[in-house]
Write a protein that holds these residues in place. Structure first.
Motif, PDB file in Angstrom:
ATOM      1  N   UNK A   1      10.265 -19.354  -5.595  1.00  0.00           N
ATOM      2  CA  UNK A   1       9.497 -18.234  -4.765  1.00  0.00           C
ATOM      3  C   UNK A   1      10.158 -16.769  -4.505  1.00  0.00           C
ATOM      4  N   UNK A   2       9.799 -15.909  -4.851  1.00  0.00           N
ATOM      5  CA  UNK A   2      10.220 -14.687  -3.797  1.00  0.00           C
ATOM      6  C   UNK A   2       8.915 -13.338  -3.615  1.00  0.00           C
ATOM      7  N   UNK A   3       9.189 -13.455  -2.270  1.00  0.00           N
ATOM      8  CA  UNK A   3       8.398 -12.513  -2.242  1.00  0.00           C
ATOM      9  C   UNK A   3       8.588 -11.017  -1.621  1.00  0.00           C
ATOM     10  N   UNK A   4       7.836 -10.313  -1.854  1.00  0.00           N
ATOM     11  CA  UNK A   4       8.061  -8.522  -2.218  1.00  0.00           C
ATOM     12  C   UNK A   4       6.660  -7.758  -2.104  1.00  0.00           C
ATOM     13  N   UNK A   5       6.744  -7.343  -0.932  1.00  0.00           N
ATOM     14  CA  UNK A   5       8.424  -7.494   0.163  1.00  0.00           C
ATOM     15  C   UNK A   5       7.881  -8.214   0.959  1.00  0.00           C
TER      16      UNK A   5
ATOM     17  N   UNK B   1       9.588  -7.032   5.645  1.00  0.00           N
ATOM     18  CA  UNK B   1       9.013  -6.009   4.939  1.00  0.00           C
ATOM     19  C   UNK B   1      10.531  -5.629   3.697  1.00  0.00           C
ATOM     20  N   UNK B   2      10.836  -6.136   3.724  1.00  0.00           N
ATOM     21  CA  UNK B   2      12.351  -5.585   2.450  1.00  0.00           C
ATOM     22  C   UNK B   2      11.489  -6.555   1.312  1.00  0.00           C
ATOM     23  N   UNK B   3      12.277  -5.117   0.426  1.00  0.00           N
ATOM     24  CA  UNK B   3      11.367  -5.577  -1.753  1.00  0.00           C
ATOM     25  C   UNK B   3      12.721  -5.730  -2.105  1.00  0.00           C
ATOM     26  N   UNK B   4      12.187  -6.274  -3.147  1.00  0.00           N
ATOM     27  CA  UNK B   4      13.485  -6.716  -4.050  1.00  0.00           C
ATOM     28  C   UNK B   4      12.820  -4.988  -5.340  1.00  0.00           C
TER      29      UNK B   4
ATOM     30  N   UNK C   1      13.732  -0.772   7.285  1.00  0.00           N
ATOM     31  CA  UNK C   1      12.737  -0.657   6.315  1.00  0.00           C
ATOM     32  C   UNK C   1      12.047  -1.256   5.695  1.00  0.00           C
ATOM     33  N   UNK C   2      10.354  -1.047   6.272  1.00  0.00           N
ATOM     34  CA  UNK C   2       9.479  -2.001   5.706  1.00  0.00           C
ATOM     35  C   UNK C   2       9.254  -1.288   4.158  1.00  0.00           C
ATOM     36  N   UNK C   3       8.208  -1.968   3.072  1.00  0.00           N
ATOM     37  CA  UNK C   3       7.401  -0.721   2.570  1.00  0.00           C
ATOM     38  C   UNK C   3       6.214  -2.508   2.655  1.00  0.00           C
ATOM     39  N   UNK C   4       5.839  -3.159   3.753  1.00  0.00           N
ATOM     40  CA  UNK C   4       4.430  -3.452   3.849  1.00  0.00           C
ATOM     41  C   UNK C   4       3.731  -2.966   4.979  1.00  0.00           C
TER      42      UNK C   4
END
Ligand SMILES: Cc1ncc(COP(=O)(O)O)c(C=O)c1O
Length: 366
Positions: free
Chosen positions: A156-160, A165-168, A298-301
């Motif tokens: 399971x990858x959760x992005x962001x 809130x961190x993305x891959x 820093x969040x991308x969500x």
């Protein structure tokens, strides 16, 4: 009775307190809920108008193939209609995947902390859970790869990632996917995809085309503002979708949900506006964190995890009494922090003021 042994210690989902309930207890007139990453701007007027004008029978079952939404999404995403699967929220897709792939003797790899439903469903199915701690809020893809063995069924990858809130980024993801054996399903949960603005974010459609063992999950619950209708979808290779479909309940998408999602999809202007407002809202929180010297990711969500280095439950309670419901980090595996959904400019300002007064009062007491 003969319950599965692994569910005997499982706790039922604890719903957050209702707005009405909190209003009554604290004698508040207004409550702002910034706890579940819902869209503070609601949903597109097109969705509201469609629902209000719906006049067909309630007695008929919904379309079990979700045809209208399927065709619209297949056109929107440029994928074949057979590459799509729908779920009663992406929550249900997580359940379907787990039910189809996990069982005792198999294992599943995920980050920690991350969205808790991966762990929850794997527990119900009796699979071994391999949790790999985040590094700086980010998936440790090397350690996740090292945790994969012949018994691994799902990663399971959760992005962001919820809650950080961190993305891959594209390079990290491609490097990882190039190594993962092709009989391991990699689920890429992109519940917050529409909020992302990072330039080195991958293109999930290209990724799914290139890697047939990737299944991407998205939802109408977040930026589309339709959480109450429960519509999520997945796209991937026809082979993966074909294998998952028999596990799906026949009528899992209801008629109103399908129609509302279809109408909402047609209003991309609304999505763009929400993304822009969210970026501005995040800036309000960044400025606050920097001026108060608080650590944050820093969040991308549409949420931010802020480390107050305090008892998270105490801060949660303080904010609730001021009319702001957030998520305590204790409930998310991030003690010392709270996760706040980015609201409207006014809501953000309000919760920031409440946080400032918490910090000031705490300093006086110390
Ligand atoms: C990362 C992630 N995935 C999936 C979901 C589930 O969303 P839904 O079932 O409403 O589509 C959420 C909801 O908070 C989430 O944060």
């Amino acid at each position: 009775m003969k319950w599965k042994q692994q569910i005997t210690n499982l706790k039922a989902y604890q719903p957050g307190r209702s707005i009405e309930d909190v209003k009554k207890e604290y004698g508040l007139e207004k409550i702002v809920k910034l706890a579940s990453n819902e869209n503070p701007f609601g949903s597109s007027n097109k969705a509201k108008e469609w629902v209000q004008s719906y006049g067909a029978s309630y007695a008929l079952y919904p379309d079990g193939y979700t045809t209208a939404l399927r065709l619209a999404l297949s056109e929107f995403l440029k994928v074949d209609e057979k590459q799509l699967i729908f779920g009663n929220g992406s929550d249900e897709l997580i359940l379907i995947i787990s039910r189809a792939m996990l069982e005792p003797g198999k294992n599943t790899v995920m980050a920690t902390p991350t969205f808790p439903q991966y762990r929850h469903n794997a527990t119900v199915e009796g699979a071994e859970i391999r949790e790999i701690p985040l590094v700086d809020g980010s998936h440790d893809l090397e350690a996740m790869y090292a945790a994969i063995d012949a018994q691994t069924a799902v990663v399971w990858l959760c992005s962001p990632n919820n809650p950080t809130g961190v993305y891959i980024n594209n390079d990290q993801l491609v490097q990882f996917l190039n190594k993962v054996p092709n009989d391991v399903l990699v689920v890429l949960d992109e519940a917050y995809f529409e909020y992302v603005t990072a330039e080195d974010y991958y293109n999930a459609l290209d990724i799914a085309k290139q890697y047939p063992n990737v299944l991407v999950l998205r939802t109408f619950s977040k930026v589309y503002g339709l959480a109450s209708f429960r519509v999520g979808y997945g796209f991937g290779s026809e082979e993966v979708i074909r294998a998952l479909e028999p596990v799906r309940e026949p009528f899992n998408i209801n008629t109103l949900g399908e129609g509302a999602a279809l109408a909402a999809l047609s209003d991309q202007e609304f999505i763009k506006k929400c993304r822009e407002e969210n970026k501005k809202g995040l800036q309000q929180f960044y400025q606050f964190c920097e001026s108060e010297k608080l650590d944050y990711y820093p969040s991308e969500g549409n949420f931010i995890l802020i480390n107050f280095n305090c008892d998270s439950d105490e801060l949660f309670q303080y904010l609730m009494e001021k009319g702001y419901i957030v998520r305590s980090g204790n409930a998310l595996g991030c003690p010392g922090s709270v996760r706040v959904t980015v609201g409207s400019q006014e809501q953000n300002e309000g919760v920031i003021q409440a946080m400032k007064s918490f910090i000031a009062e705490k300093a006086i007491r110390q």
